[in-house]
Design an enzyme around this catalytic site. Structure first.
Site, PDB file in Angstrom:
ATOM      1  N   ARG A  14       1.045  -0.796  -0.510  1.00 32.42           N
ATOM      2  CA  ARG A  14      -0.190  -0.276  -0.266  1.00 32.42           C
ATOM      3  C   ARG A  14       0.725   1.250   0.322  1.00 32.42           C
ATOM      4  O   ARG A  14       1.067   2.145  -0.928  1.00 32.42           O
ATOM      5  CB  ARG A  14      -0.952  -0.583   1.808  1.00 32.42           C
ATOM      6  CG  ARG A  14      -2.088  -0.734   0.927  1.00 32.42           C
ATOM      7  CD  ARG A  14      -2.743  -1.108   2.811  1.00 32.42           C
ATOM      8  NE  ARG A  14      -1.878  -2.258   2.926  1.00 32.42           N
ATOM      9  CZ  ARG A  14      -2.161  -3.228   3.890  1.00 32.42           C
ATOM     10  NH1 ARG A  14      -3.251  -3.294   4.224  1.00 32.42           N
ATOM     11  NH2 ARG A  14      -1.766  -3.863   4.737  1.00 32.42           N
ATOM     12  N   HIS A 156      -5.241   2.614  13.433  1.00 34.04           N
ATOM     13  CA  HIS A 156      -5.555   1.712  12.300  1.00 34.04           C
ATOM     14  C   HIS A 156      -5.941   0.719  11.799  1.00 34.04           C
ATOM     15  O   HIS A 156      -6.717   0.162  12.181  1.00 34.04           O
ATOM     16  CB  HIS A 156      -3.174   1.425  11.914  1.00 34.04           C
ATOM     17  CG  HIS A 156      -2.629   2.476  12.497  1.00 34.04           C
ATOM     18  ND1 HIS A 156      -2.412   3.398  13.598  1.00 34.04           N
ATOM     19  CD2 HIS A 156      -1.934   2.930  11.896  1.00 34.04           C
ATOM     20  CE1 HIS A 156      -1.660   3.602  14.186  1.00 34.04           C
ATOM     21  NE2 HIS A 156      -1.041   3.526  12.096  1.00 34.04           N
ATOM     22  N   LYS A 160      -2.441  -3.684   9.587  1.00 31.90           N
ATOM     23  CA  LYS A 160      -1.254  -3.505  10.451  1.00 31.90           C
ATOM     24  C   LYS A 160      -0.524  -4.631  11.559  1.00 31.90           C
ATOM     25  O   LYS A 160      -0.937  -5.686  11.934  1.00 31.90           O
ATOM     26  CB  LYS A 160      -1.203  -2.494  11.453  1.00 31.90           C
ATOM     27  CG  LYS A 160      -0.405  -1.838  11.718  1.00 31.90           C
ATOM     28  CD  LYS A 160      -0.009  -0.781  11.578  1.00 31.90           C
ATOM     29  CE  LYS A 160       0.937   0.414  13.097  1.00 31.90           C
ATOM     30  NZ  LYS A 160       1.936   0.157  12.075  1.00 31.90           N
TER      31      LYS A 160
HETATM   32  P1  NAP Z   1       1.616  -4.127   2.788  1.00 34.01           P
HETATM   33  O1  NAP Z   1       0.304  -3.270   2.349  1.00 34.01           O
HETATM   34  O2  NAP Z   1       1.967  -4.822   3.410  1.00 34.01           O
HETATM   35  O3  NAP Z   1       3.104  -3.801   2.114  1.00 34.01           O
HETATM   36  C1  NAP Z   1       4.002  -4.308   2.399  1.00 34.01           C
HETATM   37  C2  NAP Z   1       4.773  -4.751   0.815  1.00 34.01           C
HETATM   38  O4  NAP Z   1       6.428  -5.450   1.442  1.00 34.01           O
HETATM   39  C3  NAP Z   1       4.085  -5.718   0.230  1.00 34.01           C
HETATM   40  O5  NAP Z   1       4.315  -5.418  -1.154  1.00 34.01           O
HETATM   41  C4  NAP Z   1       4.819  -7.348   0.813  1.00 34.01           C
HETATM   42  O6  NAP Z   1       5.120  -8.207  -0.259  1.00 34.01           O
HETATM   43  C5  NAP Z   1       6.377  -6.808   0.797  1.00 34.01           C
HETATM   44  N1  NAP Z   1       7.385  -7.660   1.098  1.00 34.01           N
HETATM   45  C6  NAP Z   1       7.114  -8.417   1.811  1.00 34.01           C
HETATM   46  N2  NAP Z   1       8.555  -9.203   2.218  1.00 34.01           N
HETATM   47  C7  NAP Z   1       9.420  -8.443   1.108  1.00 34.01           C
HETATM   48  C8  NAP Z   1      10.536  -8.872   1.081  1.00 34.01           C
HETATM   49  N3  NAP Z   1      11.563  -9.857   1.681  1.00 34.01           N
HETATM   50  N4  NAP Z   1      11.407  -8.124   0.104  1.00 34.01           N
HETATM   51  C9  NAP Z   1       9.820  -6.782  -0.508  1.00 34.01           C
HETATM   52  N5  NAP Z   1       9.292  -6.621  -0.145  1.00 34.01           N
HETATM   53  C10 NAP Z   1       8.705  -7.460   0.702  1.00 34.01           C
HETATM   54  O7  NAP Z   1       1.568  -2.706   4.336  1.00 34.01           O
HETATM   55  P2  NAP Z   1       1.967  -0.964   3.622  1.00 34.01           P
HETATM   56  O8  NAP Z   1       0.918  -0.411   4.556  1.00 34.01           O
HETATM   57  O9  NAP Z   1       2.170  -0.421   2.560  1.00 34.01           O
HETATM   58  O10 NAP Z   1       2.995  -0.509   4.599  1.00 34.01           O
HETATM   59  C11 NAP Z   1       4.506  -1.162   4.719  1.00 34.01           C
HETATM   60  C12 NAP Z   1       4.758  -0.535   6.646  1.00 34.01           C
HETATM   61  O11 NAP Z   1       5.364   0.809   6.259  1.00 34.01           O
HETATM   62  C13 NAP Z   1       4.605  -1.667   7.634  1.00 34.01           C
HETATM   63  O12 NAP Z   1       5.954  -1.710   8.500  1.00 34.01           O
HETATM   64  C14 NAP Z   1       3.393   0.453   7.861  1.00 34.01           C
HETATM   65  O13 NAP Z   1       3.443  -0.109   9.365  1.00 34.01           O
HETATM   66  C15 NAP Z   1       4.446   1.163   7.556  1.00 34.01           C
HETATM   67  N6  NAP Z   1       4.426   2.509   7.477  1.00 34.01           N
HETATM   68  C16 NAP Z   1       4.367   3.140   7.885  1.00 34.01           C
HETATM   69  C17 NAP Z   1       4.225   4.295   6.982  1.00 34.01           C
HETATM   70  C18 NAP Z   1       5.476   6.174   8.016  1.00 34.01           C
HETATM   71  O14 NAP Z   1       4.490   6.947   8.026  1.00 34.01           O
HETATM   72  N7  NAP Z   1       6.186   6.077   8.228  1.00 34.01           N
HETATM   73  C19 NAP Z   1       2.643   5.506   7.432  1.00 34.01           C
HETATM   74  C20 NAP Z   1       2.197   3.931   6.968  1.00 34.01           C
HETATM   75  C21 NAP Z   1       2.551   2.397   6.527  1.00 34.01           C
HETATM   76  P3  NAP Z   1       3.777  -9.445  -0.278  1.00 34.01           P
HETATM   77  O15 NAP Z   1       2.273  -9.031   0.068  1.00 34.01           O
HETATM   78  O16 NAP Z   1       3.603 -10.687  -0.881  1.00 34.01           O
HETATM   79  O17 NAP Z   1       4.255  -9.860   1.546  1.00 34.01           O
END
Ligand code: NAP
Length: 267
Positions: A14, A156, A160
């Site tokens: 996402r 959230h 998450k």
């Molecule tokens: P998400 O939709 O689950 O995306 C995570 C992605 O990482 C998925 O596409 C997943 O693939 C991939 N992934 C898993 N293992 C991997 C690997 N070994 N190598 C490369 N890619 C891999 O989660 P999200 O909502 O985008 O959030 C991602 C992170 O950002 C979380 O930790 C969240 O808490 C954080 N976040 C931070 C902020 C900020 O402002 N700092 C804001 C929102 C979210 P698969 O689906 O195939 O497993």
């Protein structure tokens, strides 16, 4: 201005999808590769949901990616274990990490700080890239000087993985830095259902709500005799985080140190 060469880990996620669009739509940014856990050897433009402008290679092995692709910055938006592995490897290949992935431990942060110091490289770990969330944390820190009783309610989406959120922990750390230590609530209070009072951080409480429909929201509520004050921030979509990602990428190129929290690089 030379363009900043960027690798994104987690491009189908996402946050990652938004970051791919940010990087490909920003004039002085250049996407050079992505790291995913599938589609090794394919081009990102061949993956469903992406377009011809996303014609960069996909790697499942970060070490191979860092050896073959020239990059200045790694943006990581994956999971805590993977993100830590990526950040460590990036620094070891002289690539500066900008990490939005949340859930890193204190030890993880200390290890990254040490590597940054040894290699004289910048790294930004930002539990929240939304500028409004950074202001919420700063305002909360201001209020905590005068209001010593505080409860943090973070809300959230139910996809998450980590709880409490990285933003709530960062908020609690910023409050703890200025607040007189205090164990809140009644000294004899008892939970009749475990967890009812939330997580205990230095005597203050953090409550984690997980519901479909939510994105990222946090309310910091202070109480004192006859008054309360509530500071609240809401992210209604993930593009709210992208202006912070852009600033972090630009700033990490200017810093040769470890930075934890966007508030440390905003004026
Ligand atoms: P998400 O939709 O689950 O995306 C995570 C992605 O990482 C998925 O596409 C997943 O693939 C991939 N992934 C898993 N293992 C991997 C690997 N070994 N190598 C490369 N890619 C891999 O989660 P999200 O909502 O985008 O959030 C991602 C992170 O950002 C979380 O930790 C969240 O808490 C954080 N976040 C931070 C902020 C900020 O402002 N700092 C804001 C929102 C979210 P698969 O689906 O195939 O497993």
């Amino acid at each position: 201005m030379n363009s900043i060469k960027i690798i994104i880990a987690g491009p189908r996620g996402r946050m990652g999808t938004e970051a791919v669009n940010l990087v490909t739509n920003t004039e002085h940014f250049e996407l050079t590769a992505v790291i995913d856990n599938k589609y090794n050897g394919m081009m990102l433009s061949d993956v469903q949901g992406f377009q011809a402008i996303h014609n960069v290679p996909i790697y499942t092995d970060i070490v191979q990616c860092l050896q073959e692709v020239k990059a200045d910055v790694l943006i990581d938006l994956t999971t805590p274990e993977v993100g830590m592995f990526h950040a460590r490897n990036a620094l070891e290949h002289d690539v500066r990490p900008v990490v939005g992935t949340t859930g890193f431990s204190k030890e993880d942060l200390q290890e990254l700080e040490r590597i940054c110091h040894e290699r004289n490289l910048g790294c930004i770990i930002a539990p929240n890239f939304a500028i409004g969330a950074v202001l919420m944390m700063k305002f909360s820190q201001m209020a905590a000087k005068y209001f010593h009783d505080v409860e943090i309610i973070e809300m959230h989406h139910d996809g998450k993985l980590d709880a409490p959120s990285g933003t709530s922990v960062k908020t609690a750390e910023m409050i703890a830095a200025v607040r007189e230590p205090k164990k809140q609530g009644h000294p004899n209070e008892k939970e009749t259902i475990a967890g009812a009072r939330g997580a205990d951080f230095d005597g203050m409480r953090i409550h984690s709500v997980r519901l479909p429909g939510l994105i990222a929201h946090q309310q910091v509520m202070f109480g004192s005799d006859g008054q309360t004050i509530t500071i609240r921030h809401d992210s209604y979509n993930r593009s709210s985080f992208m202006s912070g990602v852009k600033v972090a990428v630009e700033e990490v190129m200017k810093h040769n140190a470890f930075v934890y929290g966007l508030e440390n690089i905003l004026d």
